[in-house]
Design an enzyme around this catalytic site. Sequence first.
Site, PDB file in Angstrom:
ATOM      1  N   LEU A 136      48.716  -5.592   8.421  1.00 47.19           N
ATOM      2  CA  LEU A 136      48.876  -4.455   7.501  1.00 47.19           C
ATOM      3  C   LEU A 136      50.103  -3.631   7.898  1.00 47.19           C
ATOM      4  O   LEU A 136      50.910  -3.248   7.063  1.00 47.19           O
ATOM      5  CB  LEU A 136      47.601  -3.592   7.572  1.00 47.19           C
ATOM      6  CG  LEU A 136      47.544  -2.304   6.762  1.00 47.19           C
ATOM      7  CD1 LEU A 136      47.503  -2.613   5.266  1.00 47.19           C
ATOM      8  CD2 LEU A 136      46.294  -1.490   7.148  1.00 47.19           C
ATOM      9  N   PRO A 139      56.991  -1.662  10.590  1.00 50.44           N
ATOM     10  CA  PRO A 139      57.690  -0.738  11.491  1.00 50.44           C
ATOM     11  C   PRO A 139      57.649   0.718  11.007  1.00 50.44           C
ATOM     12  O   PRO A 139      57.481   1.630  11.805  1.00 50.44           O
ATOM     13  CB  PRO A 139      59.123  -1.283  11.510  1.00 50.44           C
ATOM     14  CG  PRO A 139      58.967  -2.745  11.241  1.00 50.44           C
ATOM     15  CD  PRO A 139      57.794  -2.868  10.312  1.00 50.44           C
ATOM     16  N   SER A 143      49.964   4.531  10.344  1.00 49.31           N
ATOM     17  CA  SER A 143      48.824   5.320   9.855  1.00 49.31           C
ATOM     18  C   SER A 143      48.885   5.484   8.336  1.00 49.31           C
ATOM     19  O   SER A 143      47.866   5.428   7.649  1.00 49.31           O
ATOM     20  CB  SER A 143      48.840   6.711  10.506  1.00 49.31           C
ATOM     21  OG  SER A 143      48.548   6.604  11.873  1.00 49.31           O
ATOM     22  N   ARG A 281      30.635   4.153  49.036  1.00 48.71           N
ATOM     23  CA  ARG A 281      31.782   4.763  49.716  1.00 48.71           C
ATOM     24  C   ARG A 281      31.324   5.964  50.554  1.00 48.71           C
ATOM     25  O   ARG A 281      30.693   6.899  50.023  1.00 48.71           O
ATOM     26  CB  ARG A 281      32.810   5.208  48.666  1.00 48.71           C
ATOM     27  CG  ARG A 281      33.927   6.042  49.200  1.00 48.71           C
ATOM     28  CD  ARG A 281      34.897   5.219  50.034  1.00 48.71           C
ATOM     29  NE  ARG A 281      36.008   6.050  50.485  1.00 48.71           N
ATOM     30  CZ  ARG A 281      36.954   5.618  51.289  1.00 48.71           C
ATOM     31  NH1 ARG A 281      36.950   4.364  51.730  1.00 48.71           N
ATOM     32  NH2 ARG A 281      37.928   6.423  51.647  1.00 48.71           N
ATOM     33  N   ILE A 354      36.965   8.648  40.751  1.00 48.74           N
ATOM     34  CA  ILE A 354      35.876   8.384  41.705  1.00 48.74           C
ATOM     35  C   ILE A 354      36.329   7.364  42.749  1.00 48.74           C
ATOM     36  O   ILE A 354      36.023   7.477  43.931  1.00 48.74           O
ATOM     37  CB  ILE A 354      34.603   7.901  40.957  1.00 48.74           C
ATOM     38  CG1 ILE A 354      34.000   9.068  40.167  1.00 48.74           C
ATOM     39  CG2 ILE A 354      33.581   7.292  41.920  1.00 48.74           C
ATOM     40  CD1 ILE A 354      32.866   8.681  39.225  1.00 48.74           C
ATOM     41  N   GLU A 380      43.635   0.100  14.762  1.00 50.70           N
ATOM     42  CA  GLU A 380      42.627   0.161  13.690  1.00 50.70           C
ATOM     43  C   GLU A 380      42.330   1.606  13.290  1.00 50.70           C
ATOM     44  O   GLU A 380      41.208   1.960  12.933  1.00 50.70           O
ATOM     45  CB  GLU A 380      41.382  -0.650  14.065  1.00 50.70           C
ATOM     46  CG  GLU A 380      41.776  -2.108  14.323  1.00 50.70           C
ATOM     47  CD  GLU A 380      40.674  -3.100  14.217  1.00 50.70           C
ATOM     48  OE1 GLU A 380      39.668  -2.819  13.556  1.00 50.70           O
ATOM     49  OE2 GLU A 380      40.839  -4.200  14.784  1.00 50.70           O
ATOM     50  N   GLY A 381      43.372   2.425  13.354  1.00 54.91           N
ATOM     51  CA  GLY A 381      43.268   3.833  12.988  1.00 54.91           C
ATOM     52  C   GLY A 381      43.176   4.703  14.218  1.00 54.91           C
ATOM     53  O   GLY A 381      42.228   4.584  15.003  1.00 54.91           O
ATOM     54  N   GLU A 384      43.284  10.502  15.371  1.00 53.87           N
ATOM     55  CA  GLU A 384      43.650  11.516  14.358  1.00 53.87           C
ATOM     56  C   GLU A 384      43.261  11.013  12.956  1.00 53.87           C
ATOM     57  O   GLU A 384      42.731  11.768  12.137  1.00 53.87           O
ATOM     58  CB  GLU A 384      45.160  11.808  14.422  1.00 53.87           C
ATOM     59  CG  GLU A 384      45.600  12.561  15.673  1.00 53.87           C
ATOM     60  CD  GLU A 384      45.627  11.710  16.950  1.00 53.87           C
ATOM     61  OE1 GLU A 384      45.518  10.463  16.865  1.00 53.87           O
ATOM     62  OE2 GLU A 384      45.753  12.304  18.033  1.00 53.87           O
TER      63      GLU A 384
HETATM   64  N1  CAA Z   1      36.822   1.409   1.758  1.00 59.41           N
HETATM   65  C1  CAA Z   1      37.136   1.156   0.465  1.00 59.41           C
HETATM   66  N2  CAA Z   1      38.108   1.832  -0.211  1.00 59.41           N
HETATM   67  C2  CAA Z   1      38.777   2.793   0.465  1.00 59.41           C
HETATM   68  C3  CAA Z   1      38.506   3.096   1.805  1.00 59.41           C
HETATM   69  C4  CAA Z   1      37.475   2.359   2.468  1.00 59.41           C
HETATM   70  N3  CAA Z   1      37.164   2.608   3.743  1.00 59.41           N
HETATM   71  N4  CAA Z   1      39.323   4.090   2.208  1.00 59.41           N
HETATM   72  C5  CAA Z   1      40.089   4.405   1.143  1.00 59.41           C
HETATM   73  N5  CAA Z   1      39.756   3.613   0.101  1.00 59.41           N
HETATM   74  C6  CAA Z   1      40.316   3.640  -1.258  1.00 59.41           C
HETATM   75  C7  CAA Z   1      40.154   5.025  -1.859  1.00 59.41           C
HETATM   76  O1  CAA Z   1      38.894   5.164  -2.486  1.00 59.41           O
HETATM   77  C8  CAA Z   1      41.291   5.072  -2.857  1.00 59.41           C
HETATM   78  O2  CAA Z   1      40.901   4.351  -4.000  1.00 59.41           O
HETATM   79  P1  CAA Z   1      41.273   4.895  -5.486  1.00 59.41           P
HETATM   80  O3  CAA Z   1      42.769   4.804  -5.564  1.00 59.41           O
HETATM   81  O4  CAA Z   1      40.590   3.927  -6.407  1.00 59.41           O
HETATM   82  O5  CAA Z   1      40.781   6.278  -5.576  1.00 59.41           O
HETATM   83  C9  CAA Z   1      42.391   4.272  -2.167  1.00 59.41           C
HETATM   84  O6  CAA Z   1      41.725   3.442  -1.185  1.00 59.41           O
HETATM   85  C10 CAA Z   1      43.407   5.127  -1.466  1.00 59.41           C
HETATM   86  O7  CAA Z   1      42.713   5.949  -0.537  1.00 59.41           O
HETATM   87  P2  CAA Z   1      43.318   7.293   0.047  1.00 59.41           P
HETATM   88  O8  CAA Z   1      43.885   8.103  -1.070  1.00 59.41           O
HETATM   89  O9  CAA Z   1      42.302   7.909   0.923  1.00 59.41           O
HETATM   90  O10 CAA Z   1      44.559   6.713   0.894  1.00 59.41           O
HETATM   91  P3  CAA Z   1      45.518   7.440   1.917  1.00 59.41           P
HETATM   92  O11 CAA Z   1      46.894   6.952   1.723  1.00 59.41           O
HETATM   93  O12 CAA Z   1      45.292   8.910   1.920  1.00 59.41           O
HETATM   94  O13 CAA Z   1      45.090   6.793   3.331  1.00 59.41           O
HETATM   95  C11 CAA Z   1      43.832   6.378   5.269  1.00 59.41           C
HETATM   96  C12 CAA Z   1      43.833   6.698   3.779  1.00 59.41           C
HETATM   97  C13 CAA Z   1      42.372   6.469   5.673  1.00 59.41           C
HETATM   98  C14 CAA Z   1      44.633   7.336   6.110  1.00 59.41           C
HETATM   99  C15 CAA Z   1      44.348   4.940   5.489  1.00 59.41           C
HETATM  100  O14 CAA Z   1      45.716   4.836   5.170  1.00 59.41           O
HETATM  101  C16 CAA Z   1      44.141   4.458   6.914  1.00 59.41           C
HETATM  102  O15 CAA Z   1      43.040   4.076   7.281  1.00 59.41           O
HETATM  103  N6  CAA Z   1      45.203   4.466   7.752  1.00 59.41           N
HETATM  104  C17 CAA Z   1      45.143   3.874   9.073  1.00 59.41           C
HETATM  105  C18 CAA Z   1      45.543   2.436   8.974  1.00 59.41           C
HETATM  106  C19 CAA Z   1      45.066   1.637  10.150  1.00 59.41           C
HETATM  107  O16 CAA Z   1      43.947   1.758  10.600  1.00 59.41           O
HETATM  108  N7  CAA Z   1      45.923   0.732  10.600  1.00 59.41           N
HETATM  109  C20 CAA Z   1      45.604  -0.176  11.630  1.00 59.41           C
HETATM  110  C21 CAA Z   1      46.008  -1.557  11.218  1.00 59.41           C
HETATM  111  S1  CAA Z   1      45.252  -2.931  12.011  1.00 59.41           S
HETATM  112  C22 CAA Z   1      45.725  -2.863  13.619  1.00 59.41           C
HETATM  113  O17 CAA Z   1      45.562  -1.860  14.235  1.00 59.41           O
HETATM  114  C23 CAA Z   1      46.337  -4.053  14.271  1.00 59.41           C
HETATM  115  C24 CAA Z   1      45.431  -5.117  14.670  1.00 59.41           C
HETATM  116  O18 CAA Z   1      45.749  -6.274  14.490  1.00 59.41           O
HETATM  117  C25 CAA Z   1      44.162  -4.788  15.363  1.00 59.41           C
END
Ligand code: CAA
Length: 398
Positions: A136, A139, A143, A281, A354, A380-381, A384
């Site tokens: 997802l 660069p 978030s 210890r 510790i 994974e988020g 914050e």
């Molecule tokens: N389930 C289903 N739908 C969801 C949802 C969820 N959990 N969260 C949001 N949506 C939907 C919303 O309902 C909305 O739908 P509509 O347009 O139909 O209303 C749409 O998605 C957009 O939602 P938001 O307006 O809330 O979107 P936003 O731009 O404000 O962002 C956010 C929301 C929660 C901040 C999101 O961008 C997010 O989670 N960001 C963090 C990303 C992340 O976790 N990245 C990590 C990637 S993976 C990784 O770390 C690498 C790896 O390989 C392990």
Amino acid sequence: MVAQTDFSEQAITLQLTDEHRMLRDAVRSFAQNEIVPIAAELDESGEFPMDTIKKLGAMGLMGIEVPEEYSGAGMDSLAYALAMIEIAKADASHSTIVSVNNSLYNYAIMKFGTEEQKRTFVTPIASGEKIGAYSLTEPMSGSDAGTMQSRAVLNAAGTHYVINGRKSWVTSGPVADYVLLFTMTEPEKKHKGVTAFLIDTTLPGFIRGKKEPKLGIRASATSEIVYENYECPVENILGGVGEGFKIAMTALDAGRIGIASQAHGIAEAAYEASVQYARERIAFGGPIGQNQMIQQKIADMKTRIEASRLLIYNAVQAKERTKLNGGRYTLEASMAKLFASETAAFVTDEAVQIHGGMGYSKELPIERYYRDARITRIYEGTSEIQRMVIARQELGLR
Ligand code: CAA
């Protein structure tokens, strides 16, 4: 009259079945006997643990919630959390690989895929024969996941999407056979212009970028992936054009239970080592555990660990409920991830304290737990983002 919340409605009623206990014990035994002895060396070398990952696949642990007909273990999300905790307790790197395959990759395809997509893209991953990845982040889009710059354009014949762009921080990127890729098909539609594609990494135009040198989880290989005119057949769209953002978020809800469990496993390992050290210890004429300042640490570590476990079970229960009733468990998954990852940071920091100098030495795994725990507050988020998700849900802002 002011409406009162009936908190008894939210009581955690999860019970471990004999099957759960058998799974947990089998994973514990494998992890302690086969992963613990190689964890420090893998951390040093950064080598991907292909042999042990294949063995975990043979045990059904690369597709814990995947039905047996697709080579999975056919178990529930409690089984997934229990297995993740045991693997993370032995080595966080292994648990990252397991988590991404199970809850980001398999979960999304099992939920949104066609029968053929499940057979082609899940079966070899669930069996451990192949490795999957979820992509997802870019660069300039971490978030704020809806702002990606990569693009997929339908060709004139309408048979393929041509994909160009750069993705970053792809867990298992250097070794993945298949990637669940999120990219923009209609940028003007923002979130609604994101589409999910199932990528075969052997096709031309798929280029693995540099492997990231990391602070922790060093045996879980992470890299950039560059797409240069990569042609993806339309049959490999997951869910439908424009459905990608929701699929990505839905998978992250499942993934966040995985990361919460990982954080919990790291914290348990650091805690258990600390209790043992505090008993053994000797300082000022007795075991350091007789000192109130050490006792306070032990008490706080234990309490937060148990609170994490309950939040993980709460999220697991919420997820299981959605299998029956539909809906989402976004709130519960984010609370579990937030609290468990911050607990892992607290517990591993106190564990170093510790252990004193020995906590800082590579002779013991404590410093590795401390480094490995750090990522759980980021990927994974971030913490914050979890707070933002929780608050928005509570305030009814989304
Ligand atoms: N389930 C289903 N739908 C969801 C949802 C969820 N959990 N969260 C949001 N949506 C939907 C919303 O309902 C909305 O739908 P509509 O347009 O139909 O209303 C749409 O998605 C957009 O939602 P938001 O307006 O809330 O979107 P936003 O731009 O404000 O962002 C956010 C929301 C929660 C901040 C999101 O961008 C997010 O989670 N960001 C963090 C990303 C992340 O976790 N990245 C990590 C990637 S993976 C990784 O770390 C690498 C790896 O390989 C392990």
